[in-house]
Design a protein around this motif. Structure first.
Motif, PDB file in Angstrom:
ATOM      1  N   ILE A 361      -3.028   0.527  11.035  1.00 51.49           N
ATOM      2  CA  ILE A 361      -2.041   1.019  11.996  1.00 51.49           C
ATOM      3  C   ILE A 361      -1.898   2.540  11.909  1.00 51.49           C
ATOM      4  N   MET A 362      -2.008   3.088  10.700  1.00 51.21           N
ATOM      5  CA  MET A 362      -1.786   4.521  10.509  1.00 51.21           C
ATOM      6  C   MET A 362      -2.963   5.372  10.995  1.00 51.21           C
ATOM      7  N   TYR A 363      -4.093   4.734  11.284  1.00 52.75           N
ATOM      8  CA  TYR A 363      -5.306   5.481  11.612  1.00 52.75           C
ATOM      9  C   TYR A 363      -5.801   5.245  13.042  1.00 52.75           C
ATOM     10  N   LYS A 364      -5.143   4.357  13.782  1.00 49.37           N
ATOM     11  CA  LYS A 364      -5.664   3.920  15.078  1.00 49.37           C
ATOM     12  C   LYS A 364      -5.946   5.071  16.035  1.00 49.37           C
ATOM     13  N   ASP A 365      -5.089   6.099  16.026  1.00 51.90           N
ATOM     14  CA  ASP A 365      -5.299   7.223  16.933  1.00 51.90           C
ATOM     15  C   ASP A 365      -6.130   8.332  16.297  1.00 51.90           C
ATOM     16  N   LYS A 366      -6.796   8.010  15.199  1.00 51.26           N
ATOM     17  CA  LYS A 366      -7.726   8.916  14.522  1.00 51.26           C
ATOM     18  C   LYS A 366      -7.106  10.279  14.196  1.00 51.26           C
ATOM     19  N   PRO A 367      -6.035  10.289  13.410  1.00 51.92           N
ATOM     20  CA  PRO A 367      -5.447  11.585  13.042  1.00 51.92           C
ATOM     21  C   PRO A 367      -6.437  12.404  12.211  1.00 51.92           C
ATOM     22  N   LYS A 368      -6.398  13.711  12.374  1.00 54.71           N
ATOM     23  CA  LYS A 368      -7.315  14.568  11.614  1.00 54.71           C
ATOM     24  C   LYS A 368      -6.980  14.532  10.134  1.00 54.71           C
ATOM     25  N   TYR A 369      -5.686  14.560   9.815  1.00 57.82           N
ATOM     26  CA  TYR A 369      -5.238  14.532   8.422  1.00 57.82           C
ATOM     27  C   TYR A 369      -4.165  13.457   8.243  1.00 57.82           C
ATOM     28  N   VAL A 370      -4.185  12.823   7.093  1.00 58.60           N
ATOM     29  CA  VAL A 370      -3.129  11.890   6.702  1.00 58.60           C
ATOM     30  C   VAL A 370      -2.660  12.275   5.296  1.00 58.60           C
ATOM     31  N   ILE A 371      -1.350  12.400   5.127  1.00 57.03           N
ATOM     32  CA  ILE A 371      -0.776  12.589   3.797  1.00 57.03           C
ATOM     33  C   ILE A 371      -0.201  11.250   3.352  1.00 57.03           C
ATOM     34  N   VAL A 372      -0.706  10.729   2.239  1.00 64.65           N
ATOM     35  CA  VAL A 372      -0.214   9.477   1.665  1.00 64.65           C
ATOM     36  C   VAL A 372       0.503   9.804   0.362  1.00 64.65           C
ATOM     37  N   ILE A 373       1.714   9.284   0.206  1.00 71.19           N
ATOM     38  CA  ILE A 373       2.418   9.427  -1.068  1.00 71.19           C
ATOM     39  C   ILE A 373       2.629   8.035  -1.658  1.00 71.19           C
ATOM     40  N   SER A 374       2.400   7.893  -2.966  1.00 69.18           N
ATOM     41  CA  SER A 374       2.451   6.572  -3.610  1.00 69.18           C
ATOM     42  C   SER A 374       3.215   6.626  -4.919  1.00 69.18           C
ATOM     43  N   ASN A 375       3.750   5.472  -5.278  1.00 70.62           N
ATOM     44  CA  ASN A 375       4.278   5.252  -6.627  1.00 70.62           C
ATOM     45  C   ASN A 375       3.566   4.029  -7.190  1.00 70.62           C
ATOM     46  N   ASN A 376       2.511   4.248  -7.951  1.00 74.99           N
ATOM     47  CA  ASN A 376       1.724   3.141  -8.496  1.00 74.99           C
ATOM     48  C   ASN A 376       2.204   2.682  -9.865  1.00 74.99           C
ATOM     49  N   ALA A 377       3.365   3.211 -10.286  1.00 73.97           N
ATOM     50  CA  ALA A 377       3.904   2.822 -11.594  1.00 73.97           C
ATOM     51  C   ALA A 377       4.264   1.339 -11.644  1.00 73.97           C
ATOM     52  N   TRP A 378       4.525   0.734 -10.487  1.00 69.75           N
ATOM     53  CA  TRP A 378       4.830  -0.695 -10.450  1.00 69.75           C
ATOM     54  C   TRP A 378       3.690  -1.530 -11.018  1.00 69.75           C
ATOM     55  N   PHE A 379       2.438  -1.047 -10.847  1.00 70.09           N
ATOM     56  CA  PHE A 379       1.275  -1.893 -11.117  1.00 70.09           C
ATOM     57  C   PHE A 379       0.331  -1.338 -12.179  1.00 70.09           C
ATOM     58  N   VAL A 380       0.664  -0.197 -12.767  1.00 71.77           N
ATOM     59  CA  VAL A 380      -0.201   0.400 -13.789  1.00 71.77           C
ATOM     60  C   VAL A 380       0.151  -0.181 -15.152  1.00 71.77           C
ATOM     61  N   PRO A 381      -0.833  -0.543 -16.001  1.00 76.17           N
ATOM     62  CA  PRO A 381      -2.277  -0.453 -15.748  1.00 76.17           C
ATOM     63  C   PRO A 381      -2.801  -1.713 -15.050  1.00 76.17           C
ATOM     64  N   SER A 382      -3.646  -1.513 -14.053  1.00 77.48           N
ATOM     65  CA  SER A 382      -4.296  -2.619 -13.355  1.00 77.48           C
ATOM     66  C   SER A 382      -5.385  -2.050 -12.456  1.00 77.48           C
ATOM     67  N   ILE A 383      -6.049  -2.929 -11.729  1.00 79.66           N
ATOM     68  CA  ILE A 383      -7.101  -2.513 -10.799  1.00 79.66           C
ATOM     69  C   ILE A 383      -6.509  -1.968  -9.498  1.00 79.66           C
ATOM     70  N   GLU A 384      -5.202  -2.074  -9.305  1.00 79.48           N
ATOM     71  CA  GLU A 384      -4.566  -1.728  -8.026  1.00 79.48           C
ATOM     72  C   GLU A 384      -4.863  -0.309  -7.552  1.00 79.48           C
ATOM     73  N   PRO A 385      -4.720   0.756  -8.393  1.00 82.75           N
ATOM     74  CA  PRO A 385      -5.022   2.098  -7.882  1.00 82.75           C
ATOM     75  C   PRO A 385      -6.473   2.260  -7.428  1.00 82.75           C
ATOM     76  N   ILE A 386      -7.401   1.573  -8.086  1.00 83.78           N
ATOM     77  CA  ILE A 386      -8.809   1.650  -7.695  1.00 83.78           C
ATOM     78  C   ILE A 386      -9.023   0.958  -6.354  1.00 83.78           C
ATOM     79  N   LEU A 387      -8.454  -0.236  -6.210  1.00 86.02           N
ATOM     80  CA  LEU A 387      -8.575  -0.968  -4.953  1.00 86.02           C
ATOM     81  C   LEU A 387      -7.916  -0.191  -3.816  1.00 86.02           C
ATOM     82  N   GLN A 388      -6.784   0.425  -4.097  1.00 84.83           N
ATOM     83  CA  GLN A 388      -6.098   1.253  -3.099  1.00 84.83           C
ATOM     84  C   GLN A 388      -7.000   2.405  -2.655  1.00 84.83           C
ATOM     85  N   ARG A 389      -7.643   3.059  -3.612  1.00 83.44           N
ATOM     86  CA  ARG A 389      -8.506   4.190  -3.262  1.00 83.44           C
ATOM     87  C   ARG A 389      -9.701   3.735  -2.430  1.00 83.44           C
TER      88      ARG A 389
END
Length: 425
Positions: A361-389
């Protein structure tokens, strides 16, 4: 014995995530490309050939391997004992999904289900995107290229002698010819460098390391706030145009806080982009991006809430008591109706919060730049940050977008649409 072989097949199927992902996490993208290109093809082969008698257990172990981390957020609730039950529940759901995806051994059925798998979103959760296994590979990630890869694997496995050359033709068709190179597209911006470039927009992308166990503790608030302001002051001292802090960098209702005036004053000299909660006039709570600029502030509320983490995707009469049981609140987070943008100078950035960064949904109109902010502390340590990337890279390549990611408790980075176009921060 069936369970054992299903586990083996699932482990091979997930090699692009676990082996390629480790190299990505270590910043070795060029090494990752070698493994993901080969292991991605191997994943397709496994999906096509895994016996239908293993269909449920194969899906169970794939779901467990990819999404076991979904239950880890319960570590920070009074119901920590639910973690293994959530993991098993999620695995069963994907066991059912793959029960139908692998229902027939027919190549026609398997090709069809491989192509539609990314459109199947149990409870609105859309992270099963097999095409994203090729995010860091020499192959393109669009549907036609994925179809070519599937046909190439089938031809390589079934054809004999020189007919195998047909498989090479399909694989060549799927190569991402235009993006197998180092691309400096993100270098239109000057990101995390000490040298100020007057011809570019200078951005400071921060990474924080606040454990989730401390993030909501009242006694830690002073340290968290001081750390945020130190990051802002440092960026200002370095003459940056803007500074980006992660999701819920201010872990409270920021617009009701006395800090809002201090941030507005600082925002006269440097654009501040930071995550925090927001309360509207009707007492609805949002997960938001705050933008402090020119002595004022604006905000972008989260559109795509994470299933079960931020919303319970069930009818309200069921969701309300579950929210009370799990989170101690009957009222959950509210969602906005459409994505929002951030303008800094002449550049426009789509704003996305964590889970949104992995949503089409965030990319449908093909924005030139996207700023994503995350809090991955909920799931660290796990594979989640890698899968997210891998998912963010998939969308960056698919929609030709530069994605700037600021995170808490996982690495921050800039991803471009080229295979080798990333910048680790």
């Amino acid at each position: 014995m069936r369970i054992f072989w299903a586990l083996i097949f699932a482990a091979i199927f997930l090699l692009p995530v676990y082996v390629g992902g480790i190299f990505i996490y270590l910043g070795l993208e060029k090494t990752a490309v070698i493994f993901e290109s080969f292991f991605g093809l191997l994943s397709i082969w496994i999906f096509l050939l895994v016996p239908r008698v293993l269909k449920f257990w194969f899906g169970f172990f794939v779901g467990l391997g990819l999404f076991y981390w979904t239950g880890l957020s319960f570590r920070f609730s009074p119901m920590e004992f639910l973690i293994p039950f959530v993991m098993i529940f999620v695995s069963i759901v994907y066991g059912v999904v793959f029960y139908f995806l692998l229902f027939y051994n027919s190549y026609f059925w398997r090709i069809f289900t491989l192509m539609i798998a990314s459109y199947i979103h149990p409870f609105g959760f859309d992270w099963l995107v097999i095409e994203s296994f090729f995010s860091y590979s020499i192959f393109a990630v669009d549907k036609w290229s994925f179809f070519g890869l599937i046909l190439g694997v089938i031809a390589l496995w079934n054809f004999r002698r020189y007919y195998k050359l047909i498989s090479i033709c399909f694989l060549l068709f799927a190569l991402d010819w235009g993006h197998i190179r180092e691309d400096g597209k993100w270098q239109d911006l000057n990101i995390n460098t000490s040298e100020i470039n007057k011809d570019k927009l200078n951005l400071k992308i921060t990474t924080t390391d606040i454990p989730q166990s401390e993030k909501w503790e009242e006694k830690e608030m002073s340290y968290i706030v001081d750390n945020n302001f130190n990051l802002i002051y440092q960026a200002k001292q370095d003459h940056q145009n803007a500074v980006v802090l992660p999701e819920t960098a201010f872990p409270f209702v920021l617009n009701r806080s006395f800090l809002i005036d201090n941030l507005k004053i600082l925002g006269k000299d440097i654009v501040i982009i930071a995550g925090g909660l927001r309360e509207d006039d009707n007492h609805r709570i949002y997960n938001s991006i705050y933008i402090f600029q020119n002595g004022n502030f604006s905000y972008i509320d989260k559109v795509v809430l994470a299933p079960f983490g931020e919303k319970i995707p069930l009818p309200e009469f069921l969701a309300k008591p579950l929210r009370k049981m799990f989170f101690g609140e009957e009222i959950g987070l509210s969602d906005a109706k459409k994505p929002g943008n951030i303008q800094i100078g002449k550049e426009v950035f789509r704003g996305a919060i964590c889970y949104e960064g992995t949503s089409a949904i965030m990319y449908k109109d093909k924005p030139k730049y996207v700023i994503v902010i995350s809090n991955n502390a909920w799931f660290v340590p796990s594979i989640e940050p890698i899968l997210q990337r891998m998912l963010i890279k998939y969308y960056a390549r698919l929609y030709k977008t530069v994605v700037i990611h600021s995170s808490n408790q996982s690495p921050s980075y800039v991803l471009s649409s080229s295979v080798f176009g990333d910048k680790n921060l």
